[in-house]
Write an enzyme that holds these catalytic residues in place. Structure first.
Site, PDB file in Angstrom:
ATOM      1  N   THR B  99      75.151 -22.661  18.454  1.00  0.00           N
ATOM      2  CA  THR B  99      76.068 -22.180  19.489  1.00  0.00           C
ATOM      3  C   THR B  99      75.490 -20.878  20.006  1.00  0.00           C
ATOM      4  O   THR B  99      75.350 -19.910  19.255  1.00  0.00           O
ATOM      5  CB  THR B  99      77.476 -21.966  18.915  1.00  0.00           C
ATOM      6  OG1 THR B  99      78.002 -23.232  18.531  1.00  0.00           O
ATOM      7  CG2 THR B  99      78.397 -21.316  19.951  1.00  0.00           C
ATOM      8  N   LYS B 174      80.677 -25.785  24.984  1.00  0.00           N
ATOM      9  CA  LYS B 174      81.055 -25.256  23.673  1.00  0.00           C
ATOM     10  C   LYS B 174      81.904 -23.997  23.842  1.00  0.00           C
ATOM     11  O   LYS B 174      82.867 -23.777  23.100  1.00  0.00           O
ATOM     12  CB  LYS B 174      79.805 -24.950  22.841  1.00  0.00           C
ATOM     13  CG  LYS B 174      80.079 -24.362  21.445  1.00  0.00           C
ATOM     14  CD  LYS B 174      80.771 -25.336  20.511  1.00  0.00           C
ATOM     15  CE  LYS B 174      81.242 -24.708  19.198  1.00  0.00           C
ATOM     16  NZ  LYS B 174      80.199 -24.566  18.187  1.00  0.00           N
ATOM     17  N   LYS B 242      81.270 -13.968  16.843  1.00  0.00           N
ATOM     18  CA  LYS B 242      80.013 -14.157  17.584  1.00  0.00           C
ATOM     19  C   LYS B 242      80.247 -15.052  18.810  1.00  0.00           C
ATOM     20  O   LYS B 242      79.848 -14.719  19.931  1.00  0.00           O
ATOM     21  CB  LYS B 242      78.957 -14.810  16.685  1.00  0.00           C
ATOM     22  CG  LYS B 242      77.672 -15.168  17.431  1.00  0.00           C
ATOM     23  CD  LYS B 242      76.866 -16.279  16.751  1.00  0.00           C
ATOM     24  CE  LYS B 242      77.273 -17.654  17.226  1.00  0.00           C
ATOM     25  NZ  LYS B 242      76.369 -18.753  16.884  1.00  0.00           N
TER      26      LYS B 242
END
Lengths: 292, 292
Positions: B99, B174, B242
């Site tokens: 990701t 995502k 993150k």
């Protein structure tokens, strides 16, 4: 009290009317009152007994159901001079199925006790379709014995009926429901508007994310309407703002800070300011689309 | 290029290792590299070829998969002197399944073109269980021809594989997923903490609200852990922070204001400050429980 046969039903909006019809289908005799008689016409044709006042509806009934818009109306219909507490029969079960304040529900239950009545709070979820199809979720607070007596009444209107605890606990449960929805609506709106800005096909994105950890009822049911620009009300923004106002006051009474709920309430109030009070809750996406 | 036979796999964390195992099960030859060789021991026993560097893993492969932690690592492994773009074979397909930043994914795809390679961005959702059971959702961005060649590789690891568009579109998708989750986690936490403060039985409340308009994957799967005080990581807070950092930067690049995402990111950063970076995302409830 024997089995419940006669029901007073006060408040025949979209929800209330469907609920009253389902009670009649199950063989209950319904004494109906609502402020605007014209709203009751088809119900009268189907065999309900029209009453000229809440008092009259209450006098004839074992169980009295109220399905109203705002806590202020609930307060008036219970505590007013012409209200239920002063005019219903001793032994009556008073059931407020409006979405209203948990604190008010507790006050009604306490006052009902003093009048030798019992009050239950029993707000619902499932919307107009759930009401029509007798598939409502009914969240009940109050005395267990009264709950058991009223259970056939609830089961005529809903499929998921749960006694959540004592007085007020039905309303608290409904607030939990609205709190969970409120902030998720922000997430769904931000996800869809981000997808759009990024140049993705938002419907194709739903194919990737709808079934996983991002999945929710709102993402499955309201995001496609956001994408289509369809703001028809499933649930009105003006009603959602009312519910969030009750929820936020209630959270504050409980000493709980809820920044997500506050943010959602502020955003929906902004939508009301922009004239969207009669749109569905999915119109939250407008705040993002109209940023540019 | 003929059918893909040999795969370079770089990054053998919890996710990467399960994904590499599933590739081997489907008959792909796997050339593996990860920073800490001890993490690869069981994979080596099962027959993967150990490589002493990312370069070595890349040199032997038709398709090179990276599964790393942070965009900075992705950048180094692609653009570094010892990196893939300088060392993989012409005609290679480079697939970043970390990701990571959509903008970085676009830069990699552009640079790959210049090196006569093709890069796809293909982040996943479904967690460690999805990785183990080859049931990941894989969101792909990039060249369609390369996607079609790599499809058997994706299908060895996941069940819901969708090409979302050109370079970066996998990472954007995502981010949509993470944005939808982020704000909903606030709603779920506020709902459960409100239920608790109100004196309700939160598990009984879930019986009333879990299947309706308040329903979500997080409410069904994470609220019970919140209620039980179980903060074991399904998804680490440090990884979620993150992802939200990437998402917020990306939204800002796109000119989209996302107050819900901002609020969620701030709350999770507060949890990191309080030492919860290795807890699961459901530990957000701690900010509410610990208010009093």
């Amino acid at each position: 009290m024997d089995n419940v046969k006669s029901i007073g039903f006060i408040g025949l909006g979209v929800m209330g009317k469907s609920m009253a019809k389902n009670l009649m289908k199950k063989g209950f005799s319904v004494n109906a009152y609502t402020r605007t008689k014209s709203k009751a016409e088809d119900l009268i044709e189907e065999g309900c007994t029209w009453c000229e006042s809440a008092t009259e509806a209450a006098e004839k009934a074992d169980v009295i159901i109220t399905m109203l818009g705002f806590p202020s109306e609930v307060k008036e219909i219970y505590f007013g001079e012409e209200g239920l507490l002063n005019n219903a029969r001793e032994g009556s079960i008073l059931i407020d199925m409006s979405t209203s304040s948990p604190t008010l529900a507790k006050e009604i239950a306490e006052a009902a006790d003093k009048h030798q009545m019992t009050a239950l709070d029993a707000p619902v979820s499932g919307g107009d379709i759930g009401a029509r199809e007798a598939r409502l979720t009914i969240m009940v607070g109050g005395n267990e014995e009264a709950y058991n007596k009223a259970l056939p009444v609830f089961q005529a209107m809903g499929t998921n009926v749960v006694l959540q605890g004592g007085p007020g606990m039905g309303q608290y449960t409904k607030m939990v429901n609205q709190i969970a929805i409120a902030t998720n609506m922000i997430g769904v709106s931000e996800a869809i508007s981000y997808a759009d800005k990024a140049g993705l096909n938002p419907n194709l994105v739903l194919k990737s994310i709808g079934g996983g950890a991002a999945g929710s009822w709102s993402l499955s049911n309201l995001a496609p309407r956001m994408i289509a620009g369809d703001y028809e009300p499933g649930f009105y923004i003006k009603h959602f703002v009312k519910d969030m106002t009750i929820a936020l006051e209630s959270a504050e009474e409980l000493g709980l800070d809820t920044p997500g709920l506050k943010l959602a309430k502020g955003m929906y109030e902004e939508l009301v300011t922009r004239g969207f009070e009669d749109a569905g809750t999915q119109a939250l996406i407008k705040l993002y689309v109209d940023q540019a």
